[in-house]
Design an enzyme around this catalytic site. Structure first.
Site, mmCIF file in Angstrom:
data_model
loop_
_atom_site.group_PDB
_atom_site.id
_atom_site.type_symbol
_atom_site.label_atom_id
_atom_site.label_comp_id
_atom_site.label_asym_id
_atom_site.label_seq_id
_atom_site.Cartn_x
_atom_site.Cartn_y
_atom_site.Cartn_z
ATOM 1 N N GLU A 110 0.808 -1.224 0.000
ATOM 2 C CA GLU A 110 0.000 0.000 0.000
ATOM 3 C C GLU A 110 0.842 1.275 0.000
ATOM 4 O OE1 GLU A 110 -4.176 -0.451 1.746
ATOM 5 O OE2 GLU A 110 -2.841 -1.083 3.356
ATOM 6 N N HIS A 119 -0.522 5.349 7.984
ATOM 7 C CA HIS A 119 -1.675 4.509 7.618
ATOM 8 C C HIS A 119 -1.790 3.379 8.624
ATOM 9 C CE1 HIS A 119 -4.491 1.958 5.609
ATOM 10 N NE2 HIS A 119 -3.608 0.984 5.541
#
Ligand code: MN
Length: 262
Positions: free
Chosen positions: A102, A121
């Site tokens: 990601e 994140h």
């Protein structure tokens, strides 16, 4: 009645090993790398990340690049694990080491937001419900969470790639869509997945990630008692200005705790 089905993953998240592109730039400030390492440790110790989740910082000498650990649990990150990435989200010097699937969360937010210097994140637990219940906005209910504002955006991956998705941000298109959802905000929720917080420094991004989780816990608890009185828009602005000056106080303590000294 519910029907069960098995996902027909199209392999989008089973990414091939990333290949280094470009050449490493000038070495980043050693203090910046040290802060990034300790940020990983703090986020684990404060319950924001577990084996998953990641934190990045914009390169101090190459603003089109950023630094982030290779694919590994944040609690275990050392300076030797920090990799440089280009603005396409691809590594510059991973040298075959796996990198986070990601990473495009980070690359596309850095591209879209020149003011953002660091991105966190995570899948922190208390925030997740607010990505699921559309009728309940995620908003600041404490002064420490004032940066959240009166309604944090929720990213809906189906709107970008339809229903046959794995919920992960595994390419530039999804990263761009997430960055658009974040807009000029400080935190963006991701349905069924987690959240992403940004800041003007590693310390501020970590601070925001920790207090996003804490604000979510308070909001959930308050909601059990009755209708919730959140911060007004003016309160979120004013409180944010004051709290932004207090980031170091939290960082210094979290750092000591992550190092087992307090
Ligand atoms: Mn994730």
């Amino acid at each position: 009645m519910c029907t069960s089905g098995h996902g027909s993953a199209d392999g989008a998240s089973v990414a091939a090993p990333a290949v280094d592109r470009g050449a490493p730039g000038p070495a980043a400030d050693a203090a910046l790398i040290a802060d990034l390492v300790i940020a990983n440790r703090i986020l684990f110790r404060e319950g924001v990340v577990d084996a998953f989740g990641h934190v990045s910082v914009r390169h101090d000498k190459r603003p089109d690049r950023f630094l982030m650990a290779r694919n590994m649990a944040p609690a275990l990150v050392t300076e030797q694990d920090i990799v440089e990435f280009g603005d396409d989200g691809e590594p510059v010097n991973a040298a075959g080491r796996p990198v986070y699937l990601e990473r495009f969360i980070h690359s596309e937010i850095f591209r879209a937001r020149p003011d953002v210097m660091a991105v966190v994140h995570s899948h922190s637990m208390a925030v997740l419900p607010f990505g699921l219940v559309r009728s309940v906005p995620f908003r600041a209910v404490t002064h420490m969470g004032s940066f959240i504002g009166t309604c944090a955006p929720v990213f809906e991956i189906r709107d970008v790639v339809g229903d046959d998705n794995d919920l992960l941000i595994t390419n530039r298109k999804l990263g761009r869509a997430l960055a658009e959802c974040l807009g000029q905000g400080t935190v963006c929720l991701m349905r069924g997945h987690g959240s992403t917080a940004v800041g003007n420094s590693v310390k501020q991004a970590v601070f925001r990630a920790v207090y996003t989780e804490q604000n979510a816990r308070v909001l959930s608890e308050a909601s059990r008692l009755g209708p919730v009185e959140g911060l007004s828009e003016a309160e979120t602005r004013t409180a944010t200005r004051v709290i932004d000056g207090q980031v170091n106080r939290a960082w210094d303590m979290w750092r000591m705790r992550a190092e087992g000294k307090v």
